[in-house]
Scaffold this motif. Structure first.
Motif, PDB file in Angstrom:
ATOM      1  N   GLU A 170      37.139 -31.369  81.520  1.00 28.43           N
ATOM      2  CA  GLU A 170      37.857 -30.334  80.778  1.00 28.43           C
ATOM      3  C   GLU A 170      38.745 -29.525  81.724  1.00 28.43           C
ATOM      4  O   GLU A 170      39.918 -29.261  81.428  1.00 28.43           O
ATOM      5  CB  GLU A 170      36.870 -29.414  80.066  1.00 28.43           C
ATOM      6  CG  GLU A 170      37.533 -28.345  79.209  1.00 28.43           C
ATOM      7  CD  GLU A 170      36.521 -27.479  78.472  1.00 28.43           C
ATOM      8  OE1 GLU A 170      36.952 -26.565  77.744  1.00 28.43           O
ATOM      9  OE2 GLU A 170      35.308 -27.713  78.624  1.00 28.43           O
ATOM     10  N   LYS A 171      38.189 -29.137  82.872  1.00 23.63           N
ATOM     11  CA  LYS A 171      38.994 -28.392  83.838  1.00 23.63           C
ATOM     12  C   LYS A 171      40.117 -29.259  84.391  1.00 23.63           C
ATOM     13  O   LYS A 171      41.264 -28.800  84.554  1.00 23.63           O
ATOM     14  CB  LYS A 171      38.127 -27.880  84.980  1.00 23.63           C
ATOM     15  CG  LYS A 171      38.926 -27.082  86.001  1.00 23.63           C
ATOM     16  CD  LYS A 171      38.071 -26.391  87.044  1.00 23.63           C
ATOM     17  CE  LYS A 171      38.937 -25.581  88.003  1.00 23.63           C
ATOM     18  NZ  LYS A 171      38.133 -24.846  89.005  1.00 23.63           N
ATOM     19  N   SER A 172      39.824 -30.525  84.684  1.00 27.45           N
ATOM     20  CA  SER A 172      40.839 -31.437  85.215  1.00 27.45           C
ATOM     21  C   SER A 172      42.012 -31.561  84.261  1.00 27.45           C
ATOM     22  O   SER A 172      43.186 -31.491  84.671  1.00 27.45           O
ATOM     23  CB  SER A 172      40.222 -32.809  85.475  1.00 27.45           C
ATOM     24  OG  SER A 172      41.200 -33.749  85.860  1.00 27.45           O
ATOM     25  N   ASN A 173      41.733 -31.743  82.985  1.00 22.21           N
ATOM     26  CA  ASN A 173      42.809 -31.884  81.996  1.00 22.21           C
ATOM     27  C   ASN A 173      43.651 -30.617  81.915  1.00 22.21           C
ATOM     28  O   ASN A 173      44.882 -30.679  81.767  1.00 22.21           O
ATOM     29  CB  ASN A 173      42.222 -32.222  80.629  1.00 22.21           C
ATOM     30  CG  ASN A 173      41.635 -33.619  80.583  1.00 22.21           C
ATOM     31  OD1 ASN A 173      42.041 -34.501  81.338  1.00 22.21           O
ATOM     32  ND2 ASN A 173      40.662 -33.833  79.714  1.00 22.21           N
ATOM     33  N   ALA A 174      43.000 -29.460  82.025  1.00 21.96           N
ATOM     34  CA  ALA A 174      43.728 -28.193  81.997  1.00 21.96           C
ATOM     35  C   ALA A 174      44.619 -28.059  83.229  1.00 21.96           C
ATOM     36  O   ALA A 174      45.768 -27.578  83.141  1.00 21.96           O
ATOM     37  CB  ALA A 174      42.751 -27.020  81.916  1.00 21.96           C
ATOM     38  N   VAL A 175      44.120 -28.484  84.381  1.00 25.76           N
ATOM     39  CA  VAL A 175      44.896 -28.443  85.618  1.00 25.76           C
ATOM     40  C   VAL A 175      46.128 -29.338  85.512  1.00 25.76           C
ATOM     41  O   VAL A 175      47.244 -28.960  85.907  1.00 25.76           O
ATOM     42  CB  VAL A 175      44.011 -28.869  86.808  1.00 25.76           C
ATOM     43  CG1 VAL A 175      44.853 -29.191  88.045  1.00 25.76           C
ATOM     44  CG2 VAL A 175      43.003 -27.781  87.130  1.00 25.76           C
ATOM     45  N   ILE A 176      45.937 -30.530  84.978  1.00 24.39           N
ATOM     46  CA  ILE A 176      47.049 -31.478  84.842  1.00 24.39           C
ATOM     47  C   ILE A 176      48.119 -30.926  83.904  1.00 24.39           C
ATOM     48  O   ILE A 176      49.322 -31.014  84.179  1.00 24.39           O
ATOM     49  CB  ILE A 176      46.522 -32.838  84.353  1.00 24.39           C
ATOM     50  CG1 ILE A 176      45.672 -33.487  85.463  1.00 24.39           C
ATOM     51  CG2 ILE A 176      47.663 -33.759  83.936  1.00 24.39           C
ATOM     52  CD1 ILE A 176      44.859 -34.676  85.002  1.00 24.39           C
ATOM     53  N   GLU A 177      47.697 -30.324  82.795  1.00 21.90           N
ATOM     54  CA  GLU A 177      48.657 -29.751  81.841  1.00 21.90           C
ATOM     55  C   GLU A 177      49.414 -28.587  82.474  1.00 21.90           C
ATOM     56  O   GLU A 177      50.643 -28.479  82.329  1.00 21.90           O
ATOM     57  CB  GLU A 177      47.918 -29.285  80.590  1.00 21.90           C
ATOM     58  CG  GLU A 177      48.822 -28.751  79.487  1.00 21.90           C
ATOM     59  CD  GLU A 177      49.720 -29.807  78.871  1.00 21.90           C
ATOM     60  OE1 GLU A 177      50.799 -29.433  78.361  1.00 21.90           O
ATOM     61  OE2 GLU A 177      49.359 -31.003  78.890  1.00 21.90           O
ATOM     62  N   ALA A 178      48.699 -27.735  83.189  1.00 26.77           N
ATOM     63  CA  ALA A 178      49.349 -26.575  83.820  1.00 26.77           C
ATOM     64  C   ALA A 178      50.339 -27.004  84.891  1.00 26.77           C
ATOM     65  O   ALA A 178      51.340 -26.311  85.137  1.00 26.77           O
ATOM     66  CB  ALA A 178      48.281 -25.655  84.407  1.00 26.77           C
ATOM     67  N   ASP A 179      50.101 -28.132  85.530  1.00 29.48           N
ATOM     68  CA  ASP A 179      50.961 -28.582  86.620  1.00 29.48           C
ATOM     69  C   ASP A 179      52.319 -29.073  86.127  1.00 29.48           C
ATOM     70  O   ASP A 179      53.252 -29.249  86.925  1.00 29.48           O
ATOM     71  CB  ASP A 179      50.269 -29.696  87.413  1.00 29.48           C
ATOM     72  CG  ASP A 179      50.957 -29.989  88.738  1.00 29.48           C
ATOM     73  OD1 ASP A 179      51.314 -29.035  89.459  1.00 29.48           O
ATOM     74  OD2 ASP A 179      51.152 -31.183  89.056  1.00 29.48           O
ATOM     75  N   LEU A 180      52.457 -29.302  84.828  1.00 32.09           N
ATOM     76  CA  LEU A 180      53.736 -29.775  84.299  1.00 32.09           C
ATOM     77  C   LEU A 180      54.857 -28.787  84.585  1.00 32.09           C
ATOM     78  O   LEU A 180      56.012 -29.179  84.777  1.00 32.09           O
ATOM     79  CB  LEU A 180      53.627 -30.058  82.802  1.00 32.09           C
ATOM     80  CG  LEU A 180      52.650 -31.170  82.401  1.00 32.09           C
ATOM     81  CD1 LEU A 180      52.629 -31.337  80.891  1.00 32.09           C
ATOM     82  CD2 LEU A 180      53.009 -32.483  83.085  1.00 32.09           C
ATOM     83  N   GLU A 181      54.542 -27.502  84.616  1.00 29.38           N
ATOM     84  CA  GLU A 181      55.565 -26.512  84.949  1.00 29.38           C
ATOM     85  C   GLU A 181      56.023 -26.672  86.393  1.00 29.38           C
ATOM     86  O   GLU A 181      57.220 -26.537  86.698  1.00 29.38           O
ATOM     87  CB  GLU A 181      55.030 -25.102  84.717  1.00 29.38           C
ATOM     88  CG  GLU A 181      54.843 -24.740  83.252  1.00 29.38           C
ATOM     89  CD  GLU A 181      54.480 -23.276  83.065  1.00 29.38           C
ATOM     90  OE1 GLU A 181      54.644 -22.490  84.028  1.00 29.38           O
ATOM     91  OE2 GLU A 181      54.029 -22.921  81.960  1.00 29.38           O
ATOM     92  N   ASN A 182      55.089 -26.958  87.290  1.00 28.81           N
ATOM     93  CA  ASN A 182      55.462 -27.208  88.682  1.00 28.81           C
ATOM     94  C   ASN A 182      56.372 -28.422  88.794  1.00 28.81           C
ATOM     95  O   ASN A 182      57.340 -28.430  89.561  1.00 28.81           O
ATOM     96  CB  ASN A 182      54.219 -27.433  89.541  1.00 28.81           C
ATOM     97  CG  ASN A 182      53.365 -26.200  89.703  1.00 28.81           C
ATOM     98  OD1 ASN A 182      53.888 -25.106  89.841  1.00 28.81           O
ATOM     99  ND2 ASN A 182      52.052 -26.380  89.687  1.00 28.81           N
TER     100      ASN A 182
END
Length: 376
Positions: free
Chosen positions: A302-314
């Motif tokens: 769950e945390k990994s998926n959230a990290v991946i989604e948040a990284d799209l802005e980067n």
């Protein structure tokens, strides 16, 4: 020695030749695979070669040249300059020449299903006008992409929870994996492939984020004790095994270009299938060797998926500021939608053959390319 002289000198070193069937009309297609024999790329090119010879009744016959002709980094220029008609390109190596292609490549962490990632990348590139134009400027015609298997964690201790990841030093293949590691409490370490085994065996790093096929290919099976199969994920899907020199492409008839496109679907599918199959075989080999094979905990995923989604802005920021890409956010959204589409078309809950995957690629991508105008 220049490349053309080198090519003439390598005639005796051809790794694979399909004999001409069509007599005087037969023509050789020179393709270089700049990695050692046994790779997924060589497997895919051989499948393509057999299919192309059959489709053209022997009029187009592939000769595969080894890395002694052109290595992975030389192949881009060699294809551009007509030293070879085609070759295995890892597009990640050429960001300044191919800035548009870098955007979907940077979206590595979306990769869970290699068949879907190859399909999404292929469809994105051949329907993206700026992506095609940057290849044409380099005298190349893009004909789809292949993908590695999804990455896991190959390490010397269990790494399935956030607590177990805390402070661990993990080899990272690129920026996306490094950022993921940092967000999960680990440390991404940049190392070339040939440095990984020594770093793990000496305890310099705690493991590597790599496809499990690396257990046998770089002998991590001799030092790893634990494998996490479904985290962090991510694929290298900028693998280009089928693209060709533009002058060569123009020299073909419409019928030959259609045959080439249909055979290229199999080349991309077979390359990806081989990489994915190597992952599955290595996971079974790991179990046989007594290595602990794990899946990540639901909380870690769950945390990994959230990290991946948040990284799209980067990634959008990198694409805009580093590569000069316009409308990066819209292009990221389009690629995400293509990934979802292809995950539906080629789900991982069944066994696929390379031929079955190729049929889907042909239906959804290659049949829609106009051989009388594309790349000309």
């Amino acid at each position: 020695m220049d490349f053309k002289a080198k090519l003439l000198g390598c005639g005796a070193a051809v790794a694979f030749t399909l004999a001409a069937v069509g007599g005087a009309q037969a023509r050789d297609v020179k393709i270089v695979v700049g990695v050692p024999p046994g790779s997924g790329a060589e497997y895919g090119v051989k499948a393509f070669a057999e299919d192309l010879a059959e489709r053209t009744d022997g009029d187009l016959n592939v000769r595969i040249f080894p890395p002694s002709l052109l290595d992975l980094k030389q192949t881009f220029g060699g294809m551009r300059d007509g030293v070879v008609d085609g070759g295995y390109l890892v597009l990640n190596y050429f960001p300044s020449d191919l800035p548009e292609a870098m955007l979907p490549i940077e979206l590595a962490m979306l990769g869970k299903n290699p068949f879907a990632m190859a399909g999404a990348m292929s469809e994105y590139i051949v329907t993206c006008e700026p992506c095609v134009e940057e290849r044409l400027r380099n005298n190349q015609v893009p004909l789809g992409n292949a993908s590695t298997g999804a990455y896991g964690i190959l390490g010397t201790s269990p790494m399935t929870t956030v607590a177990e990841l805390e402070g661990k030093k993990l080899r990272a293949a690129g920026g996306a994996w490094s950022r993921w590691a940092a967000a999960m409490g680990a440390v991404g370490v940049s190392l070339s492939g040939n440095e990984i085994f020594e770093a793990v065996s000496q305890g310099t790093i705690d493991g590597a984020m790599n496809a499990p096929s690396e257990l046998s290919s770089i002998r991590l099976i001799d030092v790893a004790t634990d494998v996490t199969t479904n985290m962090p994920g991510g694929t290298v899907h900028g693998l280009d095994v089928m693209s060709v020199n533009r002058d060569f492409w123009k020299s073909l008839s419409d019928e030959q270009r259609r045959d080439y496109l249909d055979a290229a679907a199999l080349g991309n599918a077979a390359t990806t299938w081989k990489f994915a199959n190597d992952v599955a075989e290595n996971i079974e080999l790991a179990r046989e060797q007594g290595i602990n094979v794990h899946e990540a905990s639901p909380e870690a995923l769950e945390k990994s998926n959230a990290v991946i989604e948040a990284d799209l802005e980067n990634i959008a920021k990198i694409a805009t500021e580093t590569h000069g890409i316009e409308n990066a956010g819209e292009k990221i959204q389009r690629f995400k939608e293509l990934v979802a589409k292809w995950e539906g078309l080629l789900p991982m809950d069944r066994d696929w053959t390379a031929e079955e995957i190729a049929d889907v690629y042909r239906s959804e991508i290659f049949s829609k390319i106009d051989e009388s105008s594309y790349g000309l």
